[in-house]
Design an enzyme around this catalytic site. Structure first.
Site, PDB file in Angstrom:
ATOM      1  N   LYS A  98       0.843  -1.199   0.000  1.00  0.00           N
ATOM      2  CA  LYS A  98       0.000   0.000   0.000  1.00  0.00           C
ATOM      3  C   LYS A  98       0.878   1.248   0.000  1.00  0.00           C
ATOM      4  O   LYS A  98       1.773   1.393   0.824  1.00  0.00           O
ATOM      5  CB  LYS A  98      -0.902  -0.006   1.232  1.00  0.00           C
ATOM      6  CG  LYS A  98      -1.757   1.259   1.394  1.00  0.00           C
ATOM      7  CD  LYS A  98      -2.507   1.251   2.716  1.00  0.00           C
ATOM      8  CE  LYS A  98      -3.192   2.578   2.986  1.00  0.00           C
ATOM      9  NZ  LYS A  98      -3.857   2.603   4.314  1.00  0.00           N
TER      10      LYS A  98
ATOM     11  N   LYS B 144     -10.116  12.878   8.337  1.00  0.00           N
ATOM     12  CA  LYS B 144      -9.641  12.444   9.639  1.00  0.00           C
ATOM     13  C   LYS B 144      -9.636  13.619  10.622  1.00  0.00           C
ATOM     14  O   LYS B 144      -9.681  14.788  10.230  1.00  0.00           O
ATOM     15  CB  LYS B 144      -8.202  11.913   9.518  1.00  0.00           C
ATOM     16  CG  LYS B 144      -8.032  10.635   8.740  1.00  0.00           C
ATOM     17  CD  LYS B 144      -6.564  10.251   8.692  1.00  0.00           C
ATOM     18  CE  LYS B 144      -6.327   8.974   7.899  1.00  0.00           C
ATOM     19  NZ  LYS B 144      -6.797   7.778   8.624  1.00  0.00           N
TER      20      LYS B 144
ATOM     21  N   ASP C  42       1.632   6.283   5.642  1.00  0.00           N
ATOM     22  CA  ASP C  42       0.656   5.378   5.038  1.00  0.00           C
ATOM     23  C   ASP C  42       1.153   4.715   3.754  1.00  0.00           C
ATOM     24  O   ASP C  42       0.416   3.956   3.132  1.00  0.00           O
ATOM     25  CB  ASP C  42      -0.653   6.134   4.772  1.00  0.00           C
ATOM     26  CG  ASP C  42      -1.881   5.252   4.986  1.00  0.00           C
ATOM     27  OD1 ASP C  42      -1.747   4.198   5.622  1.00  0.00           O
ATOM     28  OD2 ASP C  42      -2.964   5.626   4.506  1.00  0.00           O
TER      29      ASP C  42
ATOM     30  N   ASP D 224     -12.087   7.207   3.928  1.00  0.00           N
ATOM     31  CA  ASP D 224     -10.901   6.951   4.737  1.00  0.00           C
ATOM     32  C   ASP D 224     -10.555   5.468   4.774  1.00  0.00           C
ATOM     33  O   ASP D 224      -9.606   5.069   5.436  1.00  0.00           O
ATOM     34  CB  ASP D 224     -11.111   7.486   6.161  1.00  0.00           C
ATOM     35  CG  ASP D 224      -9.815   7.570   6.943  1.00  0.00           C
ATOM     36  OD1 ASP D 224      -8.749   7.630   6.306  1.00  0.00           O
ATOM     37  OD2 ASP D 224      -9.868   7.579   8.185  1.00  0.00           O
TER      38      ASP D 224
ATOM     39  N   ARG E 201      -7.586  -0.320   0.971  1.00  0.00           N
ATOM     40  CA  ARG E 201      -8.069  -1.577   0.396  1.00  0.00           C
ATOM     41  C   ARG E 201      -8.503  -1.416  -1.057  1.00  0.00           C
ATOM     42  O   ARG E 201      -8.460  -2.373  -1.841  1.00  0.00           O
ATOM     43  CB  ARG E 201      -9.210  -2.126   1.258  1.00  0.00           C
ATOM     44  CG  ARG E 201     -10.470  -1.297   1.285  1.00  0.00           C
ATOM     45  CD  ARG E 201     -11.356  -1.602   2.473  1.00  0.00           C
ATOM     46  NE  ARG E 201     -10.751  -1.153   3.720  1.00  0.00           N
ATOM     47  CZ  ARG E 201     -11.249  -1.396   4.926  1.00  0.00           C
ATOM     48  NH1 ARG E 201     -12.388  -2.073   5.058  1.00  0.00           N
ATOM     49  NH2 ARG E 201     -10.645  -0.954   6.002  1.00  0.00           N
TER      50      ARG E 201
END
Length: 472
Positions: free
Chosen positions: A237, A249, A260, A319, A323
Site C-alpha cells: 500500500k 480524519k 501510510d 478513509d 483496500r
C-alpha cells in the site's frame, strides 16, 4: 549506511565493546581486561544492557560491556543497537566477536549496529563518520553473515528513509522516481511506472488519487534472475498522505499519515535486497501510489468503483482507501502475473492496533504453510506478527445492494473484514496469498532495541528473510 568492517587487528585508539552473556564474556580475547570485566559482567548480561568500564589514563580509551542475553540472534541484535547508541555518533568502535564460529551472532550484531545507529536526515547522507570494526581471528568465516546483514539493514534503512520523508516532498511521482533511483545499477531489476490512461482499469487507484493535484501511479518493480523456480508477487500500500478524503480524519489522526506508504516502501526495499543478495527467486513488487486528498475530484461516500478485475465496490467511507488501491493491484497480480505466492503489506486499519498493540502486525492467510513461513521469518527478523482468522460468516458484512461488495462496513472486526475484502480479488490464487496489516508497528513513538523513534521500516527484513528461505 556507515561502514562496518571485519578485521583481526586490535586498535587501542578505538572504543572497545565486549559482549557479555550469563556465562561471562564472549569475546575471543579479553587480555589484561579480564579481571575488570569479570567483576562487572554479571550485572550487564541481559540483552541490551550496557555498562562503561572505567579506564582512567589507560588504553583502550573506553571499554563498553554489552549484554547479549541468551546469545541468540535477537540478543546480539539488541546488543549491537544498544552499544552503538551508547558510544554516540562518530566514535571509532571495535566490537569483540565470539571465540567460536557464530554466524547468526555476527548477523544479529551487525544488523543491530546499523539499525540502532539509524538517524533520519534527508535520506541520503551517512549519519556516522567513523567505521565500526568487528574483531575476530577467524573473521573470514563471517563474510556471508555480513552480506546478509548488509542487505537486510540497507533494506530497512531505505524503507525508513522513504517513510520518514514528509509529504511536503513525498507525493506519488516523487516516490516513484526515488524507487527508480534506488534500483539504478541493480543488474536484473526493472522498474515500470504506469500513470494517466495506463490506469484506466485501475478504478480503485484512480478514485483514491482523484482528489489530489498529485496524480496516482502504479510502480511495478521486478527482480527476475535466470533459473528462478518460484515467483513471488509482493504488493504494498502506497498512500503518500492520507487526509481521509471527504471522510476527513481528525487532526490527531492525520498528523502522521506520511507513514501510510510504509507497506510500499518495505516491499520495494525487500525486492532490492533480494537483488543485492542475488537470491534465485523471481520477485515482482506492485506499488499502487496515491495521495488521498480533499478536492473537487475526490471520490465520494456512496460511490461505486469498478476494479481491475471488472468487479465493483460500494464505498461509504473515503478513509478506507487502502483496500481500494490494493484491490486493483491484487487483481492485476492474480490475472496477469501468475505468481506462486502473493503477499501484501499494508498500513491498513487502526483495528490492528486495537487488537494487537503497537509492536505486532496482523497476519491473514488461508494457507497454513505460507502463514507459518512468514511468521517464522518475522520471528527471526525480530518483527512480530500474529495470525488472525478469516471466518466465512463475516463475509456478510461485505454485502452491498449496489455493488459486488461493500468496501467499508461500519461493524467491528475491522482488520479481519478488510482482509476478507482483499481476498475477494484473488480468484484462484486465494490459497497462495497472505495479507499483513502492519499499521501498528510501522511507527514507533520511542526508541527500543533496534527500533528508533519514527518510521520502523517494518516488514522489509521479514520479507527478505522469507525470500532467503525460499531460495535455500
Amino acid at each position: 549506511m556507515f561502514p562496518i568492517r571485519l578485521t583481526d587487528h586490535l586498535d587501542d585508539d578505538r572504543t572497545r565493546i565486549v559482549p557479555i552473556a550469563a556465562s561471562g564474556p564472549l569475546s575471543h580475547e579479553a587480555g589484561e581486561l579480564s579481571a575488570e570485566i569479570d567483576a562487572l559482567a554479571e550485572g550487564c548480561a541481559a540483552a541490551g544492557d550496557v555498562t562503561l568500564l572505567p579506564r582512567p589514563l589507560r588504553r583502550p580509551r573506553n571499554v563498553v560491556l554489552v549484554g547479549v542475553g541468551a546469545g541468540d540472534e535477537a540478543g546480539w541484535r539488541a546488543a549491537g543497537a544498544a552499544a552503538i547508541r551508547d558510544v554516540g555518533p562518530g566514535e571509532p568502535v571495535q566490537v569483540m566477536l565470539p571465540g567460536e564460529g557464530a554466524p547468526d551472532a555476527v548477523r544479529g550484531l551487525a544488523e543491530g549496529l546499523w539499525l540502532g545507529g539509524y538517524r533520519f536526515r534527508d535520506g541520503r547522507e551517512d549519519r556516522r563518520s567513523a567505521a565500526v570494526e568487528l574483531i575476530s581471528p577467524a573473521f573470514s568465516a563471517y563474510v556471508e553473515s555480513m552480506a546478509l546483514a548488509t542487505a537486510s539493514a540497507r533494506a530497512a534503512w531505505l524503507a525508513r528513509d522513504l517513510t520518514n520523508t514528509p509529504s511536503s516532498l513525498k507525493n506519488p511521482a516523487w516516490l516513484a522516481e526515488e524507487l527508480v533511483g534506488a534500483a539504478a545499477g541493480r543488474t536484473g531489476v526493472e522498474v515500470r511506472i504506469r500513470s494517466g490512461a495506463e490506469l484506466d482499469r485501475f478504478g480503485g487507484l484512480r478514485a483514491v488519487g482523484g482528489g489530489s493535484v498529485s496524480p496516482p501511479c502504479l510502480v511495478e518493480m521486478s527482480w527476475s534472475p535466470a533459473g528462478a523456480r518460484t515467483h513471488v508477487a509482493l504488493v504494498g500500500k502506497g498512500i503518500t498522505f492520507d487526509s481521509g478524503g471527504l471522510s476527513i480524519k481528525t487532526r490527531e489522526g492525520m498528523k502522521r499519515m506520511k507513514v501510510d506508504m510504509g507497506g510500499a516502501a518495505s516491499v520495494a526495499a525487500a525486492t532490492l535486497g533480494a537483488a543485492e543478495l542475488e537470491l534465485p527467486v523471481r520477485v515482482t513488487a506492485l506499488l499502487p501510489l496515491a495521495e488521498n486528498a480533499v478536492g473537487a475530484g475526490a471520490y465520494r461516500p456512496g460511490d461505486v468503483i469498478t476494479h481491475y478485475d471488472g468487479t465493483t465496490s460500494e464505498s461509504t467511507n473515503s478513509d478506507a482507501e487502502g483496500r481500494l488501491v490494493l484491490a486493483d493491484a491484487l487483481g492485476y497480480a492474480a490475472a496477469e502475473l501468475d505468481p506462486d505466492v502473493i503477499i501484501d503489506l499494508a498500513t491498513l486499519t487502526g483495528a490492528n492496533t486495537v487488537a494487537l498493540g503497537h509492536r505486532t502486525a496482523a497476519l491473514y492467510s488461508h494457507n497454513d504453510d505460507l502463514a507459518a513461513a512468514l511468521a517464522e521469518a518475522g520471528r527471526r527478523a525480530g518483527e512480530q506478527m500474529w495470525r488472525l482468522p478469516l471466518p466465512d460468516d463475516y463475509r456478510e458484512h461485505l454485502s452491498s445492494d449496489l455493488a459486488d461488495r461493500h468496501s467499508s462496513p461500519i461493524r467491528g472486526a475491522g482488520s479481519v473484514v478488510a482482509a476478507l475484502y482483499l481476498a475477494d480479488f484473488l480468484g484462484d490464487k486465494a490459497d497462495a496469498w497472505a495479507h499483513v496489516d502492519m499499521a501498528a508497528p510501522a511507527w514507533a513513538e520511542a526508541t527500543e532495541l533496534e527500533i528508533t523513534r519514527g518510521a520502523t521500516g517494518w516488514g522489509a527484513r521479514t520479507l527478505l528473510r522469507y525470500l532467503e528461505r525460499l531460495s535455500a
